[in-house]
Scaffold this active site. Structure first.
Site, short mmCIF file in Angstrom:
data_model
loop_
_atom_site.label_atom_id
_atom_site.label_comp_id
_atom_site.label_asym_id
_atom_site.label_seq_id
_atom_site.Cartn_x
_atom_site.Cartn_y
_atom_site.Cartn_z
N GLU A 176 -89.15 -23.63 -67.23
CA GLU A 176 -88.86 -25.35 -67.37
C GLU A 176 -89.70 -25.91 -68.40
O GLU A 176 -89.18 -26.67 -69.07
CB GLU A 176 -88.81 -26.10 -65.80
CG GLU A 176 -90.10 -25.65 -65.63
CD GLU A 176 -90.40 -26.70 -64.25
OE1 GLU A 176 -89.72 -26.31 -63.41
OE2 GLU A 176 -91.73 -27.20 -64.79
N ASP A 194 -85.41 -29.15 -58.09
CA ASP A 194 -86.35 -30.11 -59.26
C ASP A 194 -86.81 -28.84 -60.09
O ASP A 194 -87.41 -29.94 -61.21
CB ASP A 194 -87.45 -31.50 -57.80
CG ASP A 194 -88.30 -31.77 -59.04
OD1 ASP A 194 -87.31 -32.47 -59.71
OD2 ASP A 194 -89.62 -32.21 -58.98
N ARG A 220 -91.58 -24.43 -56.57
CA ARG A 220 -91.82 -23.61 -58.20
C ARG A 220 -90.90 -22.97 -58.81
O ARG A 220 -90.21 -22.43 -57.82
CB ARG A 220 -92.94 -23.07 -58.43
CG ARG A 220 -94.52 -23.40 -58.62
CD ARG A 220 -94.89 -24.22 -59.62
NE ARG A 220 -96.12 -25.02 -60.07
CZ ARG A 220 -96.13 -25.84 -59.50
NH1 ARG A 220 -94.79 -27.13 -58.84
NH2 ARG A 220 -97.77 -27.27 -59.68
N HIS A 230 -88.49 -31.67 -62.86
CA HIS A 230 -89.89 -31.67 -62.38
C HIS A 230 -90.63 -33.16 -62.14
O HIS A 230 -91.25 -33.46 -62.55
CB HIS A 230 -90.24 -31.34 -62.99
CG HIS A 230 -91.72 -30.12 -62.37
ND1 HIS A 230 -92.62 -29.21 -62.14
CD2 HIS A 230 -92.45 -31.10 -61.32
CE1 HIS A 230 -93.44 -28.82 -61.24
NE2 HIS A 230 -93.01 -30.25 -61.13
P1 NAD Z 1 -99.71 -27.24 -49.53
O1 NAD Z 1 -100.98 -26.22 -49.89
O2 NAD Z 1 -100.68 -28.49 -48.68
O3 NAD Z 1 -98.95 -26.14 -48.79
C1 NAD Z 1 -98.55 -24.93 -48.72
C2 NAD Z 1 -98.23 -24.15 -47.86
O4 NAD Z 1 -97.45 -22.89 -48.06
C3 NAD Z 1 -99.17 -23.46 -46.90
O5 NAD Z 1 -98.99 -24.01 -45.35
C4 NAD Z 1 -99.41 -22.41 -47.17
O6 NAD Z 1 -100.25 -21.26 -45.35
C5 NAD Z 1 -98.27 -22.01 -47.49
N1 NAD Z 1 -97.82 -20.57 -47.83
C6 NAD Z 1 -98.82 -19.58 -48.95
N2 NAD Z 1 -98.00 -18.87 -49.12
C7 NAD Z 1 -96.78 -18.95 -47.95
C8 NAD Z 1 -95.53 -17.78 -47.90
N3 NAD Z 1 -95.89 -16.60 -48.49
N4 NAD Z 1 -94.88 -18.24 -47.38
C9 NAD Z 1 -94.41 -19.09 -46.58
N5 NAD Z 1 -95.32 -20.30 -47.03
C10 NAD Z 1 -96.40 -19.88 -47.36
O7 NAD Z 1 -99.67 -27.39 -50.48
P2 NAD Z 1 -98.51 -28.35 -51.04
O8 NAD Z 1 -98.95 -30.20 -51.38
O9 NAD Z 1 -97.32 -29.01 -49.37
O10 NAD Z 1 -97.61 -28.33 -52.09
C11 NAD Z 1 -96.55 -27.21 -52.00
C12 NAD Z 1 -96.41 -26.83 -53.39
O11 NAD Z 1 -95.17 -27.50 -54.12
C13 NAD Z 1 -97.16 -26.80 -54.11
O12 NAD Z 1 -97.77 -25.72 -54.29
C14 NAD Z 1 -96.20 -26.92 -55.79
O13 NAD Z 1 -96.10 -25.55 -56.20
C15 NAD Z 1 -95.26 -27.91 -55.19
N6 NAD Z 1 -95.37 -29.29 -55.75
C16 NAD Z 1 -94.04 -29.50 -56.43
C17 NAD Z 1 -93.97 -30.38 -57.19
C18 NAD Z 1 -92.88 -30.85 -57.53
O14 NAD Z 1 -93.12 -32.59 -58.14
N7 NAD Z 1 -91.95 -30.57 -57.54
C19 NAD Z 1 -95.11 -31.81 -56.72
C20 NAD Z 1 -96.21 -30.82 -55.95
C21 NAD Z 1 -96.03 -30.00 -55.53
#
Ligand code: NAD
Length: 329
Positions: free
Chosen positions: A263, A258, A234, A295
């Protein structure tokens, strides 16, 4: 159940048409949900939102007044909706908790490889007939240290790919992933230690009050000079002004992004006939060592299929007066 699907474009509509079944009537609009477009949802029972939509307090109150009591998010992240407000109004919200983590993880790798091996510049100069290699030197990823912030679904998929490249892996995450440690030898450290010791830092954690601007002047200053920084999570995890400063003072050798903190007014929209009025973004994208994609990390057939399938399932649960298993409030 009648649903208005905001922010639907050519790329995702066919997947909804393929997945639709049950008691749903879908109406599509390319418009993003915000205070100006919320009136479009009059007469609907539910809305479906993407990350470009904004469901703040005012918007939610309007939705409630129109009788819209269900919101199906088409994303993992839910930072674009005021969940507390939705809960207080009794509006149910469900997300798509998982859809091909490989789509985003592989895109992060693509950004890293394209930057490191100067693919965009190589293509540009080749097209004008310049086949000199002087400005195209990269480095082996094999043997380098990769810092991964967040080892959930996407971060672990990324870790496994980088393990395959022969990299040493460091991670920062409050929850240690034991299976990932076994599979890749990833070592969990503090955020500071990961920043200090990594040749590449890739961000995969959610945006919330605790993580907003976690990458700022002080965290960037800890990083090795010449680090590659990749963000597919994000935009607001990063203070963009500080990122630009660190690119300009050469702490950061390259950034693959990305996502961008502002954005919503830029991505997913055709700006080819006017200037983008965002000074910070203009500076950011003027740097040749910054590679920005709009994105699109999630944009694979597999991910789009899974998003449509889960969104339809979430909506059908509500249409049949059941609880959706993906409700988040
Ligand atoms: P997920 O919930 O499986 O994993 C997130 C991880 O981050 C967890 O293991 C959590 O413990 C950890 N976390 C939380 N707070 C933290 C911190 N302060 N420091 C370090 N780690 C921390 O989620 P995911 O499916 O892996 O997705 C991750 C992120 O990717 C989403 O929250 C979303 O914002 C982003 N995303 C982006 C796109 C894109 O198209 N660019 C698409 C999907 C998701």
């Amino acid at each position: 159940m009648k649903i208005l699907i905001y922010s639907t474009y050519g790329f995702d509509k066919p997947f909804f048409e393929e997945a639709i079944h049950g008691k749903l009537e879908l109406v599509y609009t390319e418009k993003q949900l915000n205070e100006e477009t919320v009136n479009l949802s009059k007469g609907f029972d539910a809305v479906s939102l993407f990350t470009s939509d904004q469901a703040n307090e005012t918007v939610l109150e309007k939705l409630y007044s129109f009788g819209v009591m269900y919101i199906a998010l088409r994303s993992v992240g839910h930072d674009h909706i005021d969940l507390k407000k939705a809960r207080s109004l009794g509006i149910k919200v469900a997300n798509v908790p998982a859809y091909s983590p490989y789509s985003v993880a592989e895109h992060a790798v693509a950004l890293l490889l394209a930057l490191n091996r100067k693919l965009i510049l190589g293509q540009k100069i080749m097209q004008i007939g310049d086949y000199r290699l002087d400005n195209l030197v990269g480095f082996d990823l094999n043997g380098k240290t990769i810092g991964i912030i967040g080892t959930g679904k996407i971060g672990s998929a990324f870790a496994k790919i980088m393990h395959g490249f022969g990299c040493t892996l460091l991670a920062s995450d409050p929850i240690e992933n034991k299976e990932l440690i076994q599979e890749t030898n990833i070592q969990y450290k503090t955020l500071e230690e990961v920043c200090k010791n990594s040749d590449v830092v890739s961000v995969h954690c959610p945006l919330n009050n605790a993580t907003k601007y976690m990458f700022n002047r002080s965290t960037f200053s800890l990083m090795k000079k010449g680090v590659f920084f990749i963000n597919t999570a994000r935009g607001s995890l990063v203070n963009t002004e500080d990122l630009i400063e660190m690119i300009e003072n050469k702490t950061i050798a390259a950034a693959g992004l990305d996502v961008y903190e502002k954005e919503k007014h830029i991505f997913f929209i055709n700006h080819s006939h006017h200037k983008i009025e965002d000074h910070l973004y203009t500076i950011l994208r003027s740097h040749p060592n910054v590679l920005i994609t709009g994105h699109q990390a999630f944009l694979t057939n597999e991910a789009l299929q899974a998003i449509a399938k889960t969104t339809i399932a979430n909506l059908n649960s509500w249409a049949y007066n059941a609880i959706s298993e993906n409700e988040i409030n």
